[in-house]
Design an enzyme around this catalytic site. Structure first.
Site, PDB file in Angstrom:
ATOM      1  N   ASP A  72       8.180  38.538  -5.022  1.00 17.91           N
ATOM      2  CA  ASP A  72       7.297  37.726  -4.188  1.00 17.91           C
ATOM      3  C   ASP A  72       7.904  37.673  -2.806  1.00 17.91           C
ATOM      4  OD1 ASP A  72       5.493  37.128  -6.247  1.00 17.91           O
ATOM      5  OD2 ASP A  72       6.577  35.330  -6.846  1.00 17.91           O
TER       6      ASP A  72
ATOM      7  N   ASP B  91      -0.717  38.960  -6.408  1.00 19.61           N
ATOM      8  CA  ASP B  91      -1.183  37.590  -6.644  1.00 19.61           C
ATOM      9  C   ASP B  91      -2.441  37.301  -5.825  1.00 19.61           C
ATOM     10  OD1 ASP B  91       1.081  37.198  -8.243  1.00 19.61           O
ATOM     11  OD2 ASP B  91       2.226  36.307  -6.597  1.00 19.61           O
TER      12      ASP B  91
END
Length: 179
Positions: A130, A147
């Site tokens: 991330d 995401d």
């Protein structure tokens, strides 16, 4: 009329669109993760737009918002099941908006699944990369392009279902739903 002049069936075009959207979402996710790991991992967070966007590389063993950090193998299996479900659902696909929706969901699921299968600490237990932190002063969670693709696909799916659009291209009206 020869077979070359015959336009592809609507279902084939919709599946082609699903595959194209999924491939673009997947490629953007994989390339962006490669670049941030290569150039930004183990560096101080990089402010792109002050107060709005920071690139902050973390490895997430859990799901969204770091939920279930000890259940990486479970999330790997769930992501695999989602990919299979989307591929099976595609056989009924006759809707352009649903092709885009499923393509976003598939591309995002494959992006994070790739991390879970191939990244450290071990195969099928990898941590997802991330790196996007929006509105850092609000402590908004760090996320990635996969995401984002999943969230956009999910929002579109809810909207299409709410409006009565079906995967097969039909539309259910309120009167039909009441029957």
């Amino acid at each position: 009329m020869s077979g070359e002049d015959t336009p592809p069936a609507p279902r084939a075009r919709r599946i082609g669109l699903l595959v194209t959207v999924a491939a673009v979402a997947y490629a953007l996710d994989v390339v962006s993760k490669f670049l941030v790991v290569r150039f930004l991992e183990h560096q101080e967070p990089l402010t792109v737009v002050p107060g709005v966007l920071v690139l902050n590389v973390i490895r997430n063993p859990g799901a969204a918002f770091s939920i279930g950090t000890g259940m990486t193998i479970v999330f790997t299996l769930i992501a695999g099941a989602v990919v299979v479900a989307i591929i099976r659902t595609a056989r009924q696909l006759r809707s352009l908006p649903w092709a885009i929706t499923l393509g976003l969901l598939l591309g995002g699921a494959l992006g994070n699944l790739t991390d879970r299968i191939f990244r450290s600490p071990a195969p099928l237990q990898g941590h997802v990369v991330d790196f996007l932190q929006a509105f850092p002063v609000t402590h908004f969670p760090v996320f990635n392009l996969a995401d984002s693709s999943i969230v956009c696909g999910g929002v579109l799916a809810v909207f299409l279902a709410w409006r009565g659009y079906q995967i097969d291209g039909s539309r259910q009206t309120e009167e039909q739903a009441d029957d």
